[in-house]
Enzyme design. Structure first.
Site, PDB file in Angstrom:
ATOM      1  N   HIS A  50     -62.891  43.097  -6.025  1.00 15.56           N
ATOM      2  CA  HIS A  50     -63.846  42.406  -5.161  1.00 15.56           C
ATOM      3  C   HIS A  50     -63.960  40.919  -5.493  1.00 15.56           C
ATOM      4  O   HIS A  50     -64.952  40.286  -5.121  1.00 15.56           O
ATOM      5  CB  HIS A  50     -65.230  43.052  -5.273  1.00 15.56           C
ATOM      6  CG  HIS A  50     -65.292  44.447  -4.734  1.00 15.56           C
ATOM      7  ND1 HIS A  50     -65.065  44.745  -3.407  1.00 15.56           N
ATOM      8  CD2 HIS A  50     -65.553  45.635  -5.348  1.00 15.56           C
ATOM      9  CE1 HIS A  50     -65.184  46.049  -3.222  1.00 15.56           C
ATOM     10  NE2 HIS A  50     -65.463  46.617  -4.383  1.00 15.56           N
ATOM     11  N   ARG A  75     -59.963  45.216 -13.875  1.00  9.91           N
ATOM     12  CA  ARG A  75     -60.032  46.223 -12.803  1.00  9.91           C
ATOM     13  C   ARG A  75     -59.058  45.817 -11.714  1.00  9.91           C
ATOM     14  O   ARG A  75     -59.193  44.752 -11.105  1.00  9.91           O
ATOM     15  CB  ARG A  75     -61.437  46.348 -12.224  1.00  9.91           C
ATOM     16  CG  ARG A  75     -61.498  47.422 -11.119  1.00  9.91           C
ATOM     17  CD  ARG A  75     -62.897  47.759 -10.690  1.00  9.91           C
ATOM     18  NE  ARG A  75     -63.522  46.692  -9.895  1.00  9.91           N
ATOM     19  CZ  ARG A  75     -64.704  46.829  -9.291  1.00  9.91           C
ATOM     20  NH1 ARG A  75     -65.388  47.955  -9.418  1.00  9.91           N
ATOM     21  NH2 ARG A  75     -65.207  45.822  -8.605  1.00  9.91           N
ATOM     22  N   GLU A 154     -66.474  56.926  -8.132  1.00  9.16           N
ATOM     23  CA  GLU A 154     -67.366  56.220  -7.205  1.00  9.16           C
ATOM     24  C   GLU A 154     -67.725  57.059  -5.980  1.00  9.16           C
ATOM     25  O   GLU A 154     -68.245  56.531  -4.998  1.00  9.16           O
ATOM     26  CB  GLU A 154     -66.718  54.913  -6.765  1.00  9.16           C
ATOM     27  CG  GLU A 154     -66.353  54.003  -7.939  1.00  9.16           C
ATOM     28  CD  GLU A 154     -65.697  52.718  -7.493  1.00  9.16           C
ATOM     29  OE1 GLU A 154     -66.423  51.791  -7.114  1.00  9.16           O
ATOM     30  OE2 GLU A 154     -64.445  52.642  -7.526  1.00  9.16           O
ATOM     31  N   ASP A 180     -70.891  52.299  -5.041  1.00 14.68           N
ATOM     32  CA  ASP A 180     -70.174  53.136  -4.085  1.00 14.68           C
ATOM     33  C   ASP A 180     -70.609  54.589  -4.171  1.00 14.68           C
ATOM     34  O   ASP A 180     -70.596  55.309  -3.162  1.00 14.68           O
ATOM     35  CB  ASP A 180     -68.667  53.010  -4.283  1.00 14.68           C
ATOM     36  CG  ASP A 180     -68.107  51.740  -3.671  1.00 14.68           C
ATOM     37  OD1 ASP A 180     -68.210  51.579  -2.440  1.00 14.68           O
ATOM     38  OD2 ASP A 180     -67.595  50.896  -4.420  1.00 14.68           O
TER      39      ASP A 180
END
Length: 261
Positions: A50, A75, A154, A180
């Site tokens: 993100h 990540r 998630e 999430d």
């Protein structure tokens, strides 16, 4: 002269006498990465899912972190084995893979991080920072020892499968993502809803049952302390961009009259 790599997050967690605490770098900035690295945090996570990161910007942040006693983890944006291969070749030793909900997905991740015959990772250590251009002795033979792999749960399906996912060979631990997860449970934006918190804590118990560690993302301080008390082995408690956003808002509130807004 053989080059000695740092211990992995797996090793840090195994030898720690307390839970580890870390933060995110989501700005894509090596300056912010270095500021976070010098803060006293145990772990700094560089986000590619993100955040506006490329392989080049991740490498710059790894360089910025390298002079500090902090454990970097990256990540990746997805479980794509090509991306995983490229990130590992950058010299990333600790990997977090998002959106894992089944043991089959976890096995694919484990295979992507290991060389044949155990996995499918492409061999390029002589050309890459991972083995420091053949300066790490026997990197090919001991590649799995130099990499720790965590998968992010998630979805409620991931929570239900947490123990079997954690038990997958080559997966070192699981990491809960309440944002999430809350959406998966029909509770969008309610990361601290009691049902979401209970689901996260189920992942801790599942990891322990599988002989692995569990972590969680928790920017709310009370939630973070609660998760630590519940047995989280590592917790990420803030992000560079959020810290700057809230800090700059506080400055504006302190010095600019409300009537001027």
């Amino acid at each position: 002269m053989p080059f000695q790599l740092k211990p992995t997050l797996r090793e840090d967690l195994a030898t720690a006498d307390r839970a580890l605490v870390g933060g995110w770098v989501c700005s894509g900035s090596p300056v912010m990465a270095e500021i976070m690295a010098g803060s006293g945090l145990d772990v700094v996570l560089i986000d590619m899912e993100h955040a506006p990161n490329t392989l080049e910007s991740v490498l710059a942040q790894l360089h910025a972190l390298s002079g500090y006693p902090v454990t970097p983890i990256v990540r990746v944006p997805s479980a794509d084995p090509v991306i995983i291969k490229q990130v590992l070749d950058l010299g990333v030793q600790n990997l977090l893979v998002p959106m894992i909900s089944t043991p089959e997905q976890a096995r694919d991740v484990a295979a992507a991080t290991q060389y044949p015959p155990r996995g499918i990772r492409g061999i390029g250590n002589a050309l890459a920072r991972s083995g420091r251009w053949n300066r790490v002795q026997n990197y090919l033979g001991e590649g799995a020892a130099h990499v720790s792999v965590f998968v992010q749960l998630e979805t409620i399906e991931g929570v239900e499968n947490a123990e079997v996912i954690a038990a997958v060979e080559g997966i070192d631990g699981i990491f809960a993502g309440p944002s999430d997860l809350s959406a998966s449970m029909g509770l969008l934006g309610q990361q601290t809803h009691p049902d979401v918190v209970a689901a996260v804590k189920r992942t801790f118990a599942a990891a322990r049952a599988a002989g692995k560690t569990a972590g969680v993302n928790a920017f709310d301080p009370s939630a973070a302390h609660d998760y630590l008390d519940a047995g989280a082995a590592w917790v990420l408690v803030g992000a560079d961009v959020a810290l700057v956003a809230r800090g700059s808002e506080n400055l504006a509130a302190d010095f600019i009259p409300p009537s001027a807004h």
